[in-house]
Design an enzyme around this catalytic site. Structure first.
Site, PDB file in Angstrom:
ATOM      1  CE1 TYR A 284      -4.303  -1.598   0.491  1.00 23.68           C
ATOM      2  CE2 TYR A 284      -2.863  -3.242   1.459  1.00 23.68           C
ATOM      3  CZ  TYR A 284      -4.084  -2.889   0.929  1.00 23.68           C
ATOM      4  OH  TYR A 284      -5.089  -3.819   0.832  1.00 23.68           O
ATOM      5  CB  THR A 333      -3.252 -10.977  -3.394  1.00 27.30           C
ATOM      6  OG1 THR A 333      -2.054 -10.788  -2.613  1.00 27.30           O
ATOM      7  CG2 THR A 333      -3.114 -12.263  -4.186  1.00 27.30           C
ATOM      8  CD  GLU A 334      -5.486  -7.304   0.816  1.00 27.92           C
ATOM      9  OE1 GLU A 334      -5.182  -6.257   1.440  1.00 27.92           O
ATOM     10  OE2 GLU A 334      -5.961  -8.311   1.376  1.00 27.92           O
ATOM     11  CG  ASN A 335      -1.549  -1.482  -5.079  1.00 28.42           C
ATOM     12  OD1 ASN A 335      -1.957  -0.820  -6.029  1.00 28.42           O
ATOM     13  ND2 ASN A 335      -0.559  -1.074  -4.302  1.00 28.42           N
TER      14      ASN A 335
END
Length: 415
Positions: A284, A333-335
């Site tokens: 992030y 898988t997440e950002n």
């Protein structure tokens, strides 16, 4: 790039609603809970998944990462719920019918209440418990799955340990999860209440509690055991794990501290990832460090609702660093970012996807980008006060409203 997975992610507890058998449901109900509010119906994705998946199809997305709630599937130790397995079978079928590749996470922070009563994530028993649950799901649903993440952000317990150490020194820290540290006295009272609520355990060891070195190792043992058990049932499955990684940048003589931080976040896990089919990368922002430790974001830096620095360049930096040390495919898988200003999210997406394309041009095997998150949802202890979603939800009516950023994913990718 034709086979590239482009989509978004959710977590069951944050979107489904009414996961009453999960440990965090207990934590929410405490008189002195650290949760700012209760999850309740969340965004009712449990009943509205078809609508949400069709929205992804309409936006040109082709992949969806979601989690199966362990507590729904195994509400009591050793007793599996056929109705819940059928529910997730229907979700998987809906993905396939709409041209969406499902990426299934077997554990995304929340655990069954009975597991915490058994010692939780500091008990050696968790390895066999998690293995057996994963093997059961693979046996039941494996024919509809291809990509599986065993454990979401397997290093989060270690990061929580660091947070508590830093919190004790009254300093700031970048943590890629919604944790409420505003009321330390209430926190301590709440911990005592939680011990009683879980049957009088001496300590509550959920996945988001600080861990010992042995507890950190148990997570990786659980990952390996689950991976091997699922492979034995369904050899076609591509299985990996996800880690929460910061773009750690040294300044003013901070090279050794940066190396230590990276070793704690990533390097020491490498021996347990060698048999994985892909690596789930979650990032992030960046973290600046000097010889004394972590530094706050630069004074005039733009910040998100999470108080992170707005720094989309971090993802490309971390992809390149991971690839230099781990030679398996990388799946983002997440950002994403938490913001009420969707123009910021649009700009963020443009920058991060540009970085992903540059990595692909350099033949780094990035196989997909899954934005966090599909919808504004329940951000753990911070409740509904953070806006990560590509889609807003009016929780009074559960009406979905796609934001401009929802369509920016395919627009930026196809430019």
């Amino acid at each position: 790039m034709k086979q590239f997975m482009l989509g978004a992610s959710t977590a069951a507890y944050q979107v489904e609603g009414n996961n009453v058998q999960s440990d965090f449901w207990v934590m929410e109900q405490l008189e002195h809970s650290s949760f700012k509010e209760r999850s309740g119906d969340a965004v009712d994705h449990y009943h509205r998944y078809e609508e949400d998946i069709k929205l992804m199809k309409a936006a040109g997305l082709n992949a969806y990462r979601f989690s199966i709630e362990w507590a729904r599937v195994e509400p009591e130790k050793g007793r599996y719920c056929e109705a819940e397995i059928n529910h997730y079978r229907e979700v998987l079928a809906c993905c396939q019918a709409n041209g969406i590749t499902p990426v299934v996470t077997m554990h995304h922070f929340s655990s069954p209440q009975w597991l915490i009563k058994e010692g939780g994530w500091e008990s050696e028993k968790v390895v066999a418990y998690f293995r057996d649950y994963c093997a059961y799901v693979a046996a039941q649903l494996g024919d509809q799955m291809k990509y599986i993440c065993t454990i979401n952000e397997a290093n989060m317990r270690l990061q929580m340990t660091s947070v508590m150490r830093t919190f004790a020194k009254n300093m700031g820290i970048n943590l890629q999860i919604g944790v409420n540290l505003e009321l330390p006295e209430q926190f301590m009272v709440g911990r005592r209440e939680a011990c009683a609520a879980f049957g009088g355990v001496a300590a509550v060891n959920t996945f988001l509690d600080p861990c010992t070195e042995a507890g950190d190792l148990l997570i990786m043992q659980a990952h390996e055991a689950a991976r091997d058990a699922m492979k034995a049932k369904c050899p076609h499955l591509a299985i990996g794990i996800t880690l929460s990684l910061h773009d750690i940048q040294p300044v003013e003589g901070g090279e050794e501290v940066a190396r230590q931080h990276w070793a704690e976040e990533f390097t020491h896990y490498l021996p347990y990832l060698q048999k994985d089919d892909f690596f789930g990368l979650q990032n992030y922002t960046r973290t600046l460090v000097n010889a004394e430790g972590e530094l706050p974001a630069p004074e005039h830096a733009k910040r998100t609702q999470m108080e992170y620095e707005f720094y989309p360049q971090a993802l490309e930096h971390v992809i390149r660093r991971v690839h230099s040390e781990l030679k398996i495919p990388i799946l983002i898988t997440e950002n994403g970012i938490a913001t009420l200003d969707d123009t910021e999210r649009v700009a963020f997406i443009e920058e991060v996807l540009g970085g992903v394309k540059r990595c692909l041009q350099d033949e780094i095997p990035v196989i997909g980008y899954l934005h966090w998150s599909l919808m504004d949802n329940f951000e753990w202890q911070l409740g509904y006060s953070r806006n990560f979603g590509l889609i807003s939800v009016d929780r009074a009516t559960q009406t979905r409203k796609p934001k401009d950023s929802f369509y920016q994913l395919t627009k930026s990718w196809n430019q």
